[in-house]
Design an enzyme around this catalytic site. Structure first.
Site, PDB file in Angstrom:
ATOM      1  N   HIS A   1      35.602  43.559  24.870  1.00  0.00           N
ATOM      2  CA  HIS A   1      36.951  42.973  24.844  1.00  0.00           C
ATOM      3  C   HIS A   1      37.971  43.994  24.331  1.00  0.00           C
ATOM      4  O   HIS A   1      39.063  44.120  24.870  1.00  0.00           O
ATOM      5  CB  HIS A   1      37.003  41.760  23.901  1.00  0.00           C
TER       6      HIS A   1
ATOM      7  N   LYS B   1      33.869  23.027  24.629  1.00  0.00           N
ATOM      8  CA  LYS B   1      32.831  23.952  24.155  1.00  0.00           C
ATOM      9  C   LYS B   1      32.684  23.810  22.643  1.00  0.00           C
ATOM     10  O   LYS B   1      33.640  23.489  21.953  1.00  0.00           O
ATOM     11  CB  LYS B   1      33.254  25.398  24.451  1.00  0.00           C
TER      12      LYS B   1
ATOM     13  N   ARG C   1      32.795  42.911  34.639  1.00  0.00           N
ATOM     14  CA  ARG C   1      31.595  43.692  34.325  1.00  0.00           C
ATOM     15  C   ARG C   1      30.782  43.840  35.610  1.00  0.00           C
ATOM     16  O   ARG C   1      31.089  44.672  36.437  1.00  0.00           O
ATOM     17  CB  ARG C   1      30.784  42.997  33.215  1.00  0.00           C
TER      18      ARG C   1
ATOM     19  N   SER D   1      29.915  37.865  24.777  1.00  0.00           N
ATOM     20  CA  SER D   1      29.907  37.114  23.508  1.00  0.00           C
ATOM     21  C   SER D   1      28.648  36.255  23.422  1.00  0.00           C
ATOM     22  O   SER D   1      28.039  36.133  22.354  1.00  0.00           O
ATOM     23  CB  SER D   1      31.136  36.202  23.426  1.00  0.00           C
TER      24      SER D   1
HETATM   25  O1  PNS Z   1      36.470  34.195  28.061  1.00  0.00           O
HETATM   26  P1  PNS Z   1      36.425  33.104  29.083  1.00  0.00           P
HETATM   27  O2  PNS Z   1      35.759  31.870  28.497  1.00  0.00           O
HETATM   28  O3  PNS Z   1      35.780  33.558  30.362  1.00  0.00           O
HETATM   29  O4  PNS Z   1      37.970  32.736  29.416  1.00  0.00           O
HETATM   30  C1  PNS Z   1      38.264  31.729  30.353  1.00  0.00           C
HETATM   31  C2  PNS Z   1      39.781  31.378  30.366  1.00  0.00           C
HETATM   32  C3  PNS Z   1      40.272  31.034  28.989  1.00  0.00           C
HETATM   33  C4  PNS Z   1      40.542  32.573  30.895  1.00  0.00           C
HETATM   34  C5  PNS Z   1      39.939  30.173  31.349  1.00  0.00           C
HETATM   35  O5  PNS Z   1      39.030  29.166  30.994  1.00  0.00           O
HETATM   36  C6  PNS Z   1      41.342  29.601  31.380  1.00  0.00           C
HETATM   37  O6  PNS Z   1      42.258  30.247  31.822  1.00  0.00           O
HETATM   38  N1  PNS Z   1      41.497  28.351  30.905  1.00  0.00           N
HETATM   39  C7  PNS Z   1      42.780  27.687  30.866  1.00  0.00           C
HETATM   40  C8  PNS Z   1      42.829  26.492  31.810  1.00  0.00           C
HETATM   41  C9  PNS Z   1      43.412  26.856  33.161  1.00  0.00           C
HETATM   42  O7  PNS Z   1      44.482  27.414  33.280  1.00  0.00           O
HETATM   43  N2  PNS Z   1      42.664  26.492  34.233  1.00  0.00           N
HETATM   44  C10 PNS Z   1      43.099  26.693  35.599  1.00  0.00           C
HETATM   45  C11 PNS Z   1      43.039  28.131  36.070  1.00  0.00           C
HETATM   46  S1  PNS Z   1      41.586  28.517  36.884  1.00  0.00           S
END
Ligand code: PNS
Length: 164
Positions: free
Chosen positions: A19, A43, A92, A130
């Protein structure tokens, strides 16, 4: 000239060296990179949102060009709120691609003017997540070099307190 603001969203539970590598690359692309931690009730995280904010702030310091915030709701709404025109995500392996593509296209459909850019971390972090870091730490493995030392200490303490 207007300031270019990027948003680097994620769960960061906990933040890893992968990150941080992505974050330092993103800082070369934008004047300001807002690190955005999702508040996700679905979560069960190992670290609370405020702990994760604290961990990232400890690492990036009080640098005004890298604020650390939490958000709920749609990512693109938060991007607009902070004036971000770029969303940064780390890629990745190929296995990341499908999920990332779906998110990027959905976000673009919601707000076409916000662009998602994908950055590749150093090869040595290409397998670091993570989830795996938590698993290894939880089973007593050494995660030094995969997360910042301050995060490693918190991880070891947290998994020990979860066991007792
Ligand atoms: O580190 P992660 O868990 O892969 O991050 C995921 C994240 C936070 C980027 C994603 O879950 C997110 O953007 N959530 C917000 C909800 C949202 O906007 N959903 C619609 C877009 S696909």
């Amino acid at each position: 000239m207007t300031e270019r603001v990027a948003l680097y969203p994620g769960s960061f539970d906990p933040p890893t060296n992968g990150h941080l590598d992505i974050l330092s690359r993103a800082r070369r692309l934008a004047d300001k990179v807002v690190v955005a931690i999702l508040e996700n009730d679905a979560k069960t995280p190992l670290f609370s949102v405020s702990e994760r904010i604290e961990m990232i702030r400890e690492i990036v310091g009080g640098d005004g060009s890298t604020p650390v915030r939490s958000f709920s709701g749609l990512l693109v709404d938060f991007a607009q709120e902070v004036g971000a025109t770029l969303i940064v995500r780390g890629l990745r392996a190929v296995s990341d691609y499908e999920y990332e593509l779906q998110m990027a296209l959905m976000n673009r459909r919601l707000i076409p003017s916000i662009e998602t850019v994908f950055l590749m971390a150093k090869e040595e972090y290409s397998y670091v997540s993570s989830r795996l870091v938590k698993e290894v730490a939880g089973l007593g493995g050494d995660v030094s070099g995969l997360v910042p030392e301050s995060v490693r200490r918190r991880l070891v303490a947290r998994v020990a307190s979860c066991e007792s």
